[in-house]
Design a protein around this motif. Structure first.
Motif, PDB file in Angstrom:
ATOM      1  N   SER A  38      13.419  15.589  -9.493  1.00 14.04           N
ATOM      2  CA  SER A  38      14.371  16.232 -10.417  1.00 14.04           C
ATOM      3  C   SER A  38      13.852  16.093 -11.854  1.00 14.04           C
ATOM      4  O   SER A  38      14.337  15.288 -12.641  1.00 14.04           O
ATOM      5  N   ASN A  39      12.841  16.860 -12.158  1.00 10.54           N
ATOM      6  CA  ASN A  39      12.234  16.904 -13.487  1.00 10.54           C
ATOM      7  C   ASN A  39      11.835  18.343 -13.788  1.00 10.54           C
ATOM      8  O   ASN A  39      12.038  19.234 -12.961  1.00 10.54           O
ATOM      9  N   ALA A  40      11.289  18.593 -14.942  1.00 10.45           N
ATOM     10  CA  ALA A  40      11.002  19.959 -15.401  1.00 10.45           C
ATOM     11  C   ALA A  40      10.045  20.724 -14.494  1.00 10.45           C
ATOM     12  O   ALA A  40      10.147  21.944 -14.371  1.00 10.45           O
ATOM     13  N   VAL A  41       9.113  20.026 -13.836  1.00 13.71           N
ATOM     14  CA  VAL A  41       8.127  20.723 -13.001  1.00 13.71           C
ATOM     15  C   VAL A  41       8.467  20.673 -11.513  1.00 13.71           C
ATOM     16  O   VAL A  41       7.860  21.370 -10.704  1.00 13.71           O
ATOM     17  N   GLY A  42       9.435  19.841 -11.141  1.00 14.35           N
ATOM     18  CA  GLY A  42       9.859  19.787  -9.743  1.00 14.35           C
ATOM     19  C   GLY A  42       8.865  19.111  -8.822  1.00 14.35           C
ATOM     20  O   GLY A  42       8.750  19.486  -7.655  1.00 14.35           O
ATOM     21  N   SER A  43       8.147  18.110  -9.326  1.00 17.43           N
ATOM     22  CA  SER A  43       7.243  17.354  -8.458  1.00 17.43           C
ATOM     23  C   SER A  43       7.165  15.913  -8.936  1.00 17.43           C
ATOM     24  O   SER A  43       7.525  15.601 -10.072  1.00 17.43           O
ATOM     25  N   ARG A  44       6.687  15.052  -8.056  1.00 14.47           N
ATOM     26  CA  ARG A  44       6.471  13.641  -8.398  1.00 14.47           C
ATOM     27  C   ARG A  44       5.224  13.173  -7.667  1.00 14.47           C
ATOM     28  O   ARG A  44       5.098  13.333  -6.458  1.00 14.47           O
ATOM     29  N   VAL A  45       4.299  12.611  -8.426  1.00 18.23           N
ATOM     30  CA  VAL A  45       3.082  12.032  -7.860  1.00 18.23           C
ATOM     31  C   VAL A  45       3.263  10.517  -7.840  1.00 18.23           C
ATOM     32  O   VAL A  45       3.537   9.906  -8.874  1.00 18.23           O
ATOM     33  N   THR A  46       3.121   9.939  -6.667  1.00 17.70           N
ATOM     34  CA  THR A  46       3.141   8.484  -6.522  1.00 17.70           C
ATOM     35  C   THR A  46       1.700   8.042  -6.293  1.00 17.70           C
ATOM     36  O   THR A  46       1.115   8.327  -5.241  1.00 17.70           O
ATOM     37  N   ALA A  47       1.135   7.381  -7.285  1.00 15.57           N
ATOM     38  CA  ALA A  47      -0.282   6.999  -7.232  1.00 15.57           C
ATOM     39  C   ALA A  47      -0.457   5.612  -6.643  1.00 15.57           C
ATOM     40  O   ALA A  47       0.349   4.714  -6.880  1.00 15.57           O
ATOM     41  N   VAL A  48      -1.527   5.472  -5.881  1.00 16.36           N
ATOM     42  CA  VAL A  48      -1.942   4.169  -5.368  1.00 16.36           C
ATOM     43  C   VAL A  48      -3.408   4.017  -5.736  1.00 16.36           C
ATOM     44  O   VAL A  48      -4.298   4.511  -5.037  1.00 16.36           O
ATOM     45  N   ASN A  49      -3.640   3.386  -6.887  1.00 17.90           N
ATOM     46  CA  ASN A  49      -5.004   3.171  -7.349  1.00 17.90           C
ATOM     47  C   ASN A  49      -5.195   1.688  -7.655  1.00 17.90           C
ATOM     48  O   ASN A  49      -4.375   0.862  -7.257  1.00 17.90           O
ATOM     49  N   VAL A  50      -6.246   1.367  -8.362  1.00 15.48           N
ATOM     50  CA  VAL A  50      -6.562  -0.036  -8.634  1.00 15.48           C
ATOM     51  C   VAL A  50      -5.453  -0.738  -9.420  1.00 15.48           C
ATOM     52  O   VAL A  50      -5.316  -1.959  -9.353  1.00 15.48           O
ATOM     53  N   ASN A  51      -4.636   0.020 -10.123  1.00 17.19           N
ATOM     54  CA  ASN A  51      -3.512  -0.586 -10.845  1.00 17.19           C
ATOM     55  C   ASN A  51      -2.419  -1.081  -9.904  1.00 17.19           C
ATOM     56  O   ASN A  51      -1.700  -2.020 -10.233  1.00 17.19           O
ATOM     57  N   GLN A  52      -2.269  -0.442  -8.747  1.00 14.78           N
ATOM     58  CA  GLN A  52      -1.268  -0.861  -7.773  1.00 14.78           C
ATOM     59  C   GLN A  52      -1.854  -1.801  -6.708  1.00 14.78           C
ATOM     60  O   GLN A  52      -1.150  -2.635  -6.169  1.00 14.78           O
ATOM     61  N   ILE A  53      -3.119  -1.596  -6.376  1.00 11.98           N
ATOM     62  CA  ILE A  53      -3.798  -2.407  -5.360  1.00 11.98           C
ATOM     63  C   ILE A  53      -5.078  -2.966  -5.970  1.00 11.98           C
ATOM     64  O   ILE A  53      -6.121  -2.302  -5.985  1.00 11.98           O
ATOM     65  N   PRO A  54      -5.033  -4.187  -6.502  1.00  8.71           N
ATOM     66  CA  PRO A  54      -6.226  -4.765  -7.130  1.00  8.71           C
ATOM     67  C   PRO A  54      -7.441  -4.805  -6.200  1.00  8.71           C
ATOM     68  O   PRO A  54      -8.576  -4.724  -6.659  1.00  8.71           O
ATOM     69  N   GLY A  55      -7.205  -4.872  -4.904  1.00 14.28           N
ATOM     70  CA  GLY A  55      -8.302  -4.910  -3.943  1.00 14.28           C
ATOM     71  C   GLY A  55      -9.127  -3.638  -3.901  1.00 14.28           C
ATOM     72  O   GLY A  55     -10.198  -3.610  -3.295  1.00 14.28           O
ATOM     73  N   LEU A  56      -8.664  -2.560  -4.540  1.00 13.38           N
ATOM     74  CA  LEU A  56      -9.454  -1.331  -4.612  1.00 13.38           C
ATOM     75  C   LEU A  56     -10.591  -1.426  -5.629  1.00 13.38           C
ATOM     76  O   LEU A  56     -11.475  -0.572  -5.644  1.00 13.38           O
ATOM     77  N   ASN A  57     -10.564  -2.451  -6.463  1.00 12.69           N
ATOM     78  CA  ASN A  57     -11.588  -2.592  -7.495  1.00 12.69           C
ATOM     79  C   ASN A  57     -12.983  -2.508  -6.891  1.00 12.69           C
ATOM     80  O   ASN A  57     -13.305  -3.220  -5.946  1.00 12.69           O
TER      81      ASN A  57
END
Length: 166
Positions: free
Chosen positions: A19-38
């Motif tokens: 429910s925002n102006a563009v009608g989408s939401r990206v949920t990212a899972v990168n090194v900031n969420q999973i330190p083990g991806l480093n």
């Protein structure tokens, strides 16, 4: 000192709020969420779309993206770089896969009357994202309207309206 939680992220099973102006939401899972991806060179995202929602034109300066549609129909595409600026598009259905090459501007648009969902893998633990309209019209401080009127070949009032949106 590494623990199992350094390699874990819960929640990609939950739809994002669209429910925002563009009608989408990206949920990212990168090194900031999973330190083990480093240093591993991968990350993932879940993208949820409201009916007719869009993941607006954007680019990942450090990653190629591979998108898998789970639910609904998406119209997707990317544009090659100058001087050709060739547009490649496709309608994708559940189970279809599409690749967006690193650094190229691309988008996804839900053409359906129901919610849509897709997952993507990216070839970097920190792919970055530059959303074109946000960057051009929403910079802080604002880009001088004279620059944008010349670049987009439109009147100043058009640029003023666009910048006001961001």
């Amino acid at each position: 000192m590494v623990v199992a939680e350094d390699f874990f992220f819960p929640g990609l099973n939950k739809p994002g709020n669209t429910s925002n102006a563009v009608g989408s939401r990206v949920t990212a899972v990168n090194v900031n969420q999973i330190p083990g991806l480093n240093t591993l060179g991968i990350s993932a995202v879940r993208i949820d779309y409201a009916p007719y929602g869009i993941n607006p034109p954007h680019t990942h300066p450090r990653a190629t993206e591979i998108l898998v549609v789970v639910e609904c129909t998406l119209y997707v595409g990317f544009v090659t770089s100058n001087p050709a600026n060739k547009l490649f598009t496709k309608y994708l259905y559940p189970g279809d896969v599409f690749v967006f090459p690193e650094g190229l501007i691309h988008f996804q648009y839900n053409v359906g009357k129901t919610n849509a969902c897709a997952f993507a893998g990216l070839s970097s633990q920190n792919p970055g994202v530059i959303t074109i309209a946000n960057s051009v019209f929403g910079s802080d401080p604002s880009i001088n309207p004279d620059v944008l009127t010349k670049a987009f070949q439109v009147e100043k009032d058009v640029i003023d309206r666009l910048q006001a949106q961001f």
